[in-house]
Design a protein around this motif. Structure first.
Motif, PDB file in Angstrom:
ATOM      1  N   UNK A  68       0.830  -1.206   0.000  1.00 52.16           N
ATOM      2  CA  UNK A  68       0.000   0.000   0.000  1.00 52.16           C
ATOM      3  C   UNK A  68       0.866   1.258   0.000  1.00 52.16           C
ATOM      4  N   UNK A  69       1.970   1.233   0.736  1.00 52.65           N
ATOM      5  CA  UNK A  69       2.898   2.372   0.737  1.00 52.65           C
ATOM      6  C   UNK A  69       3.506   2.548  -0.645  1.00 52.65           C
ATOM      7  N   UNK A  70       3.904   1.437  -1.265  1.00 58.21           N
ATOM      8  CA  UNK A  70       4.481   1.508  -2.615  1.00 58.21           C
ATOM      9  C   UNK A  70       3.465   2.067  -3.602  1.00 58.21           C
ATOM     10  N   UNK A  71       2.205   1.612  -3.499  1.00 62.91           N
ATOM     11  CA  UNK A  71       1.165   2.123  -4.385  1.00 62.91           C
ATOM     12  C   UNK A  71       0.899   3.597  -4.171  1.00 62.91           C
ATOM     13  N   UNK A  72       0.933   4.037  -2.914  1.00 64.89           N
ATOM     14  CA  UNK A  72       0.722   5.446  -2.576  1.00 64.89           C
ATOM     15  C   UNK A  72       1.836   6.303  -3.178  1.00 64.89           C
ATOM     16  N   UNK A  73       3.075   5.855  -3.045  1.00 63.88           N
ATOM     17  CA  UNK A  73       4.205   6.624  -3.583  1.00 63.88           C
ATOM     18  C   UNK A  73       4.169   6.682  -5.114  1.00 63.88           C
ATOM     19  N   UNK A  74       3.719   5.607  -5.718  1.00 62.18           N
ATOM     20  CA  UNK A  74       3.621   5.610  -7.183  1.00 62.18           C
ATOM     21  C   UNK A  74       2.522   6.554  -7.648  1.00 62.18           C
ATOM     22  N   UNK A  75       1.390   6.515  -6.975  1.00 64.32           N
ATOM     23  CA  UNK A  75       0.251   7.344  -7.379  1.00 64.32           C
ATOM     24  C   UNK A  75       0.484   8.829  -7.084  1.00 64.32           C
ATOM     25  N   UNK A 102       3.515  10.442  -5.945  1.00 68.11           N
ATOM     26  CA  UNK A 102       4.820  11.046  -6.235  1.00 68.11           C
ATOM     27  C   UNK A 102       5.437  10.550  -7.542  1.00 68.11           C
ATOM     28  N   UNK A 103       4.787   9.563  -8.171  1.00 71.93           N
ATOM     29  CA  UNK A 103       5.348   8.908  -9.353  1.00 71.93           C
ATOM     30  C   UNK A 103       6.733   8.332  -9.049  1.00 71.93           C
ATOM     31  N   UNK A 104       6.863   7.750  -7.866  1.00 73.10           N
ATOM     32  CA  UNK A 104       8.106   7.119  -7.425  1.00 73.10           C
ATOM     33  C   UNK A 104       7.874   5.613  -7.321  1.00 73.10           C
ATOM     34  N   UNK A 105       8.701   4.854  -7.979  1.00 76.08           N
ATOM     35  CA  UNK A 105       8.606   3.406  -7.900  1.00 76.08           C
ATOM     36  C   UNK A 105       9.527   2.859  -6.814  1.00 76.08           C
ATOM     37  N   UNK A 106       8.970   2.102  -5.895  1.00 76.89           N
ATOM     38  CA  UNK A 106       9.775   1.464  -4.845  1.00 76.89           C
ATOM     39  C   UNK A 106       9.367   0.004  -4.728  1.00 76.89           C
ATOM     40  N   UNK A 107      10.337  -0.833  -4.421  1.00 76.22           N
ATOM     41  CA  UNK A 107      10.091  -2.262  -4.257  1.00 76.22           C
ATOM     42  C   UNK A 107       9.559  -2.508  -2.845  1.00 76.22           C
ATOM     43  N   UNK A 108       8.321  -2.988  -2.705  1.00 75.86           N
ATOM     44  CA  UNK A 108       7.751  -3.162  -1.364  1.00 75.86           C
ATOM     45  C   UNK A 108       8.453  -4.224  -0.534  1.00 75.86           C
ATOM     46  N   UNK A 109       9.208  -5.106  -1.161  1.00 74.52           N
ATOM     47  CA  UNK A 109       9.891  -6.167  -0.425  1.00 74.52           C
ATOM     48  C   UNK A 109      11.200  -5.707   0.201  1.00 74.52           C
ATOM     49  N   UNK A 110      11.860  -4.715  -0.421  1.00 76.55           N
ATOM     50  CA  UNK A 110      13.207  -4.364   0.016  1.00 76.55           C
ATOM     51  C   UNK A 110      13.439  -2.877   0.267  1.00 76.55           C
ATOM     52  N   UNK A 111      12.558  -2.022  -0.202  1.00 80.81           N
ATOM     53  CA  UNK A 111      12.854  -0.587  -0.169  1.00 80.81           C
ATOM     54  C   UNK A 111      11.900   0.213   0.716  1.00 80.81           C
ATOM     55  N   UNK A 112      11.120  -0.460   1.536  1.00 81.08           N
ATOM     56  CA  UNK A 112      10.165   0.190   2.437  1.00 81.08           C
ATOM     57  C   UNK A 112      10.235  -0.471   3.798  1.00 81.08           C
ATOM     58  N   UNK A 113      10.264   0.348   4.837  1.00 82.97           N
ATOM     59  CA  UNK A 113      10.193  -0.176   6.196  1.00 82.97           C
ATOM     60  C   UNK A 113       9.169   0.636   6.986  1.00 82.97           C
ATOM     61  N   UNK A 114       8.022   0.045   7.347  1.00 81.38           N
ATOM     62  CA  UNK A 114       7.057   0.755   8.192  1.00 81.38           C
ATOM     63  C   UNK A 114       7.663   1.033   9.569  1.00 81.38           C
TER      64      UNK A 114
END
Length: 380
Positions: free
Chosen positions: A76-83, A85-97
């Motif tokens: 959900x964080x990855x989808x939010x950033x894409x929508x 900020x148009x930023x692509x992030x890998x939810x498995x390795x590039x996000x830490x809640x």
């Protein structure tokens, strides 16, 4: 028992100390209006609260959770950033809640700083950057921000200073406490500066969706993932300050370093809160429009109050504060706000709590209902 020496490097957080004084006045029967704290008084959306309520009945809801958060939350964080900020992030390795982005400040410091390392800190800026730096045993090295430069650092002048011991640089755009924004060219210059001097750049970004028409992320800049992390939070955007939900985003190596610290500090975020956070991140544009409608009305009223005090301000600043310059000849910031507190029973934050360059400024929070702002206006 003698306390640790590191406690001598910091003071109690200003708001912790000052609010005791404010509570004392309230206890005496004084009709205090608190305009000093940026704690949203509005509620999260009904969908978020309903999701939390339903989630507590799920199997496993009350067990320990993953240190990395639910996979659905990271997605959900990855989808939010894409929508947004148009930023692509890998939810498995590039996000830490995180349990609020504030804990991320400490985790990042512990992950990357050794005793004696220097840290570039904005003046004015969020006081926690400095206190965490000192608690870890690193050395604060402030850089000046001024209104005439749009509250953006003079990177050319900074490059001419000795940066050999600098390992980390804190920035926050939209800027706290002034509400100044940085355009894409400025963000690129920050990334280029960090790459040139081998500095880890951290952008603290919780205010992009309050009265802001152009949300920006440092990670949208080419090369940023090589040298930058970004902190974000649901506190302001979704009225979830007490839920303590934040996140840090960056490349896999940087995120793993932060995770190594975090996994030794907590045992995972409560399941129901994570599910509520997912619902918040999936909110439609109507949510953001409604939020801005409330804050726009409040800000217009707050401008009236600030005018009453003879202060000046930037109408184009974003976020949930009005950063205001005191009139010529006014008392110093802390004396000024104390006079207003005891004479008019209104609490305003002095600019000096954010650094020496905050002298001559005061900050008003928009987390105050319209009728209270009108009442404050009438007191003048």
């Amino acid at each position: 028992m003698i306390t640790a020496n590191r406690l001598h490097t910091v003071q109690e957080y200003y708001f912790s100390r000052k609010l005791r004084e404010v509570r004392g006045l309230i206890k005496e029967g004084k009709p205090i209006i608190n305009m000093g704290i940026g704690s949203p008084d509005l509620a999260p959306s009904p969908a978020v609260m309903e999701t939390l309520k339903n989630a507590i009945m799920d199997a496993g809801a009350h067990q320990y959770q993953s240190y990395q958060g639910l996979p659905e939350l990271r997605s959900a964080i990855a989808g939010f950033y894409k929508q947004k900020f148009n930023v692509g992030v890998n939810p498995d390795h590039e996000i830490l809640p995180l349990m609020g982005s504030k804990e991320g400040i400490m985790h990042i410091g512990l992950a990357f700083l050794n005793e004696g390392d220097e840290v570039l800190l904005p003046n004015p800026g969020y006081p926690t950057y400095s206190s965490v730096t000192r608690l870890i045993g690193a050395v604060p090295k402030t850089y000046d921000l001024y209104a005439e430069n749009g509250w953006f650092p003079d990177l050319e002048a900074l490059s001419k200073t000795d940066l050999s011991k600098v390992k980390l640089m804190w920035v926050s755009y939209p800027h706290m406490p002034t509400g100044a924004v940085a355009d894409r060219k400025q963000l690129q210059s920050l990334v280029d500066f960090a790459l040139e001097h081998n500095i880890l750049l951290v952008n603290d970004n919780p205010y992009s969706f309050v009265l802001s028409t152009n949300p920006t992320s440092i990670l949208s800049v080419p090369g940023a993932k090589d040298c930058a992390l970004e902190l974000n939070s649901l506190s302001k955007t979704f009225n979830m300050a007490g839920w303590r939900v934040g996140m840090v985003l960056g490349n896999k190596e940087h995120i793993n370093a932060v995770l190594k610290v975090k996994s030794n500090m907590d045992s995972g975020m409560f399941y129901g809160i994570q599910k509520g956070a997912i619902a918040a991140l999936q909110s439609g544009q109507d949510w953001f429009n409604a939020l801005d409608e409330v804050y726009t009305k409040r800000r217009e009223l707050m401008f009236e109050l600030v005018d009453k005090l003879g202060c000046t301000y930037d109408r184009n600043a974003v976020g949930m504060f009005v950063w205001s310059k005191l009139p010529e000849g006014a008392a110093p910031s802390e004396a000024f706000i104390d006079e207003v507190l005891y004479d008019k029973h209104i609490f305003i934050a002095p600019g000096t709590i954010f650094g020496s360059n905050g002298e001559g400024y005061i900050r008003f929070s928009l987390c105050v209902k319209e009728d209270k702002i009108k009442e404050a206006i009438n007191r003048f």
